[in-house]
Design a protein around this motif. Structure first.
Motif, PDB file in Angstrom:
ATOM      1  N   ASN A 195       0.852  -1.138  -0.138  1.00 18.25           N
ATOM      2  CA  ASN A 195       0.028   0.052   0.057  1.00 18.25           C
ATOM      3  C   ASN A 195       0.912   1.177   0.167  1.00 18.25           C
ATOM      4  N   LYS A 196       2.137   1.173   0.415  1.00 19.13           N
ATOM      5  CA  LYS A 196       2.831   2.550   0.587  1.00 19.13           C
ATOM      6  C   LYS A 196       3.457   2.615  -0.898  1.00 19.13           C
ATOM      7  N   VAL A 200       3.602   4.070  -4.161  1.00 26.13           N
ATOM      8  CA  VAL A 200       2.717   4.992  -4.886  1.00 26.13           C
ATOM      9  C   VAL A 200       1.914   4.510  -6.042  1.00 26.13           C
ATOM     10  N   LYS A 208      11.050   6.557  -1.688  1.00 26.47           N
ATOM     11  CA  LYS A 208       9.571   6.508  -1.331  1.00 26.47           C
ATOM     12  C   LYS A 208       8.966   6.468  -2.825  1.00 26.47           C
ATOM     13  N   HIS A 209       9.700   7.181  -3.842  1.00 29.65           N
ATOM     14  CA  HIS A 209       8.986   7.065  -5.271  1.00 29.65           C
ATOM     15  C   HIS A 209      10.030   7.363  -6.227  1.00 29.65           C
ATOM     16  N   GLU A 236       4.455  16.485  -8.390  1.00 26.01           N
ATOM     17  CA  GLU A 236       4.190  15.331  -7.607  1.00 26.01           C
ATOM     18  C   GLU A 236       5.273  14.752  -6.710  1.00 26.01           C
ATOM     19  N   ILE A 253       5.035  14.246  -2.585  1.00 31.37           N
ATOM     20  CA  ILE A 253       5.356  13.035  -2.344  1.00 31.37           C
ATOM     21  C   ILE A 253       6.519  12.870  -1.150  1.00 31.37           C
ATOM     22  N   TYR A 295      -1.922   7.519  -3.759  1.00 31.27           N
ATOM     23  CA  TYR A 295      -1.168   8.259  -2.767  1.00 31.27           C
ATOM     24  C   TYR A 295      -1.964   9.317  -1.817  1.00 31.27           C
ATOM     25  N   LYS A 296      -2.796   8.571  -0.894  1.00 30.94           N
ATOM     26  CA  LYS A 296      -3.429   9.665   0.138  1.00 30.94           C
ATOM     27  C   LYS A 296      -3.204   9.218   1.496  1.00 30.94           C
ATOM     28  N   PRO A 297      -2.186  10.056   1.931  1.00 34.52           N
ATOM     29  CA  PRO A 297      -1.775   9.403   3.249  1.00 34.52           C
ATOM     30  C   PRO A 297      -2.723   9.942   4.401  1.00 34.52           C
ATOM     31  N   ASP A 310       2.669   6.399   9.244  1.00 33.67           N
ATOM     32  CA  ASP A 310       2.815   5.209   8.333  1.00 33.67           C
ATOM     33  C   ASP A 310       2.293   3.933   8.956  1.00 33.67           C
TER      34      ASP A 310
END
Lengths: 174, 546
Positions: free
Chosen positions: A66-67, A69, B125-126, B142, B146, B181-183, B302
């Motif tokens: 889920n982490k 992106v 992270k991305h 973006e 992010i 991506y929706k924390p 997280d």
């Protein structure tokens, strides 16, 4: 250790598969099978991932996935509330003496003969993993030359659907 | 207006408010460097790409804004990786922009080609490999979003040279909308109520503050909660600064290299409120036994951190600042100080013992590093930033420095990267030019990044260096003493240079001290000097970490 099936919606672009696969190897999770294909929405692919592990592992897999992106949504499928299939192509030795027996077996399993030669029969079988394994077991006596299997794909029963627009977070958001 | 991809990168960075970038040029990033000449953005030329990544990290940690580092393709990009991994482990927002070979050459093993998005994947992270210049405005927007939101972290943007050269119509990007991506920001009200009830039931609660408290700017809320119910606060290495060292509720750092007072408080707690910490093995070794003894409330942005390393009674996902604010609304104040007094008594014993030992070994040719660190704050304003390298110097600093504000203690927590401190101090000084910046260094770590003295010289960056020289890789030496029966293997640095002469070669002032009596005047001279200063402090090779 039991098997768990996760249905994962992901962005349909390059690099996503390697991100998902990389995550499994680096976190030490065991993938039983992974099948991926585009969905009714061409921007979105759906992965069906079967993982082996206990409750902790499956929760970690879901949360870590889920982490990413590129991962849009994850749902863990209930064994009893979903239909799972895998497809196998099995090439067995066959001659005049054994051919009809093989054909009978194939009929019992509702599989299909998709290719024939003087010395072989190629069988297409689909179903749950157990069913395909049972057929494979029965065919062993004739001499299996080659087997090709897809990973499991799965869909929920009834009117439940997993869609991008559906905003409910599923069960994994602790 | 039609512009090139390279100009678009600059424009997009400017739109994100970027004022400084840290980098190193090369062939595949040359269009970007050409476009940079026409920009207001300040470029700090480091002496190694890893230094650029660490400097971006230091900058991000003091400003709270993403730090940007830039390199060319291939070796330039791979040199960034340690810095990217370091930022990932400590959840620091950095943007790494890398040049890449021409799009049609990708996959041919072209000159200076490296798959940076692939090789950095475990630590990002991305990441993006940009296919067309038209994507740049959106991707850069973006990437900043992010990197800085949710649990912060590094984002890599790999940009082939032909994309930098291609001309297109620049359109400002729309608001960021990423499906996956929706924390989670707001904590669940039910869980918050449960947490409040558990806090009120607890007889011996402890707050364990991690780096998340600082990242979320939640130190004030945390302190309010701790004060409201007299809860002892321990921190992780990354959490140092979340509570002032001298605060009566502060019990020090937990873990294998932490303080006895902190570990004892944790050991006797019946409830631990873990805030923005990932329960790393160095911080909380026996997590399973802790969870058996005490109820655990874990708040983190997280969700994957909750339940990963410790069984949790009450999980709570959300931004710490907002969640603690909500929690404060449900928690009643308490006058009960029994537990606090019990814990404080133990702390006092530990402190008295330490004070008695402080400043010993007079006239032995060495200084006491703990003694020096315990008085360093006397010479600095409270908002001064101190960075550390990794090894004994780091643990001495963590346990003995007076840290008075969040974001003033900057260290490599998760990855433990030697060579981090000096470039991080450079980035910190760029981010906070108004405050003094000091790096606590060791002779081992210093030599991993000492080429960055050139960066300080060229860009006139005023960083003070306190270098503990024990001619050893001290932490490893100690480990070999305790775990390998004193069989020392490759831990002697017998050919150290004359460090003050090295500083002098760059035009920096410095001095070397060998006794405790020299400490105060030397610190006074160092902090009173305008411009870089290297204070070399001779330390007993057998000086223990704790």
């Amino acid at each position: 250790m039991s098997k768990h099936t996760l249905s994962v919606l992901v962005e349909n672009h390059a690099g996503v598969l390697s991100r998902v696969a990389g995550l499994f190897s680096r976190r030490g999770f065991n993938i039983d099978s992974l099948a991926v294909g585009v969905t009714e929405n061409p921007d979105v692919s759906r992965m069906t991932i079967v993982v082996e592990g206990d409750e902790y592992i499956v929760e970690q897999v879901s949360k870590q996935l889920n982490k990413l992106v590129d991962v849009i949504k994850i749902k863990r499928l209930d064994k009893h509330e979903s239909i799972t299939r895998e497809l196998s192509l099995i090439k067995v030795s066959a001659n005049a003496a054994t051919r009809s027996e093989i054909v009978q077996l194939v009929e019992i399993f509702r599989a299909k003969i998709v290719d024939v030669s003087k010395t072989t029969l190629t069988i297409e079988a689909s179903g749950s993993g157990d069913k395909v394994a049972a057929l494979e077991d029965m065919l062993k006596q004739f001499g299996i030359k080659e087997i090709v299997r897809t990973g499991t794909i799965a869909i929920e029963r009834g009117n439940r659907i997993i869609k991008v627009t559906n905003n409910e977070e599923g069960e994994i958001n602790g | 207006m039609k512009i090139t991809g390279a100009e678009a990168i600059i424009k997009a960075l400017e739109l994100e408010g970027t004022d400084t970038i840290f980098g190193y040029p090369g062939a595949a990033i040359s269009p970007f460097y050409d476009a940079l000449l026409n920009s207001r953005i300040r470029h700090i030329l480091t002496r190694h790409e890893q230094g650029a990544a660490h400097a971006a990290n230091g900058y991000a940690r003091v400003t709270g804004k993403p730090g940007v580092c830039v390199s060319t393709s291939g070796p330039g990009a791979t040199n960034l990786i340690t810095g990217i991994a370091n930022a990932y482990m400590d959840s620091i927002p950095i943007i790494a922009i890398t040049g890449q070979v021409r799009s049609d050459m990708i996959g041919t093993d072209a000159f200076q080609e490296a798959d940076i998005t692939g090789s950095a994947a475990p630590f990002t992270k991305h990441s993006y490999l940009v296919k067309a210049a038209g994507e740049l405005p959106r991707i850069i927007k973006e990437a900043f979003h992010i990197a800085a939101t949710g649990r912060p972290g590094p984002v890599v943007i790999d940009i082939p040279i032909d994309v930098q050269n291609s001309v297109f119509e620049f359109q400002s990007p729309k608001a960021v909308e990423i499906k996956g991506y929706k924390p989670t920001v707001k904590g669940h009200p039910m869980q918050i109520k449960k947490a409040a009830a558990a806090l009120e039931e607890a007889k011996k609660p402890v707050i364990c503050a991690g780096g998340g408290v600082i990242a979320a700017n939640a130190a004030g809320e945390m302190l309010e909660l701790a004060e409201k119910r007299n809860i002892p606060v321990v921190t992780t290495l990354m959490g140092i600064g979340a509570i002032p060292s001298a605060h009566p509720l502060h019990f020090g750092m937990v873990g294998t290299h932490g303080s006895q007072a902190a570990n004892s408080a944790l050991h006797h707690a019946d409830l631990v409120l873990i805030l923005g910490a990932r329960v790393g093995d160095r911080a909380i070794g026996a997590a399973s036994t802790l969870a058996k003894r005490a109820r655990i409330i874990h708040i983190d942005v997280d969700p994957a951190e909750i339940g990963k390393n410790i069984d949790v009674s009450i999980p709570l996902v959300g931004d710490l600042k907002l969640t603690l604010k909500d929690l404060l609304g449900y928690v009643k104040a308490s006058e009960d100080k029994e537990w606090l007094c019990e814990a404080a008594e133990k702390r006092l014993k530990v402190q008295q013992k330490a004070a008695a030992e402080r400043g010993k070994h007079k006239d032995t040719g060495y200084i006491d590093p703990k003694y020096l660190l315990s008085m360093l704050a006397d010479f600095l304003p409270e908002e001064a930033v101190v960075t550390t390298e990794v090894g004994q110097n780091q643990i001495w600093a963590a346990n003995n420095l007076q840290v008075r504000m969040p974001k003033t203690f900057i260290t490599s927590g998760g990855l433990g990267t030697m060579g981090y401190g000096l470039p991080a101090a450079i980035g910190a000084k760029i981010g906070r030019p108004d405050v003094p910046v000091v790096v606590i260094s060791g002779d081992g770590s210093f030599q991993m990044s000492m080429q960055e003295l050139g960066t300080m010289k060229q860009h006139d960056i005023d960083v003070k260096i306190v270098l503990f020289n024990n001619c050893r890789l001290g932490m490893v030496r100690e480990l070999q003493l305790t775990k390998h029966s004193g069989r020392y293997s490759q831990v002697c640095l017998d050919s150290n240079p004359d460090f003050t002469a090295l500083a002098a070669a760059y035009g920096f002032r410095g001095e070397k001290i060998c006794s405790n009596d020299e400490i105060r005047p030397a610190l006074e001279r160092m902090t009173g000097t305008k411009g870089p200063y290297l204070l070399e402090c001779m330390v007993d090779p057998m000086e223990p970490t704790l």
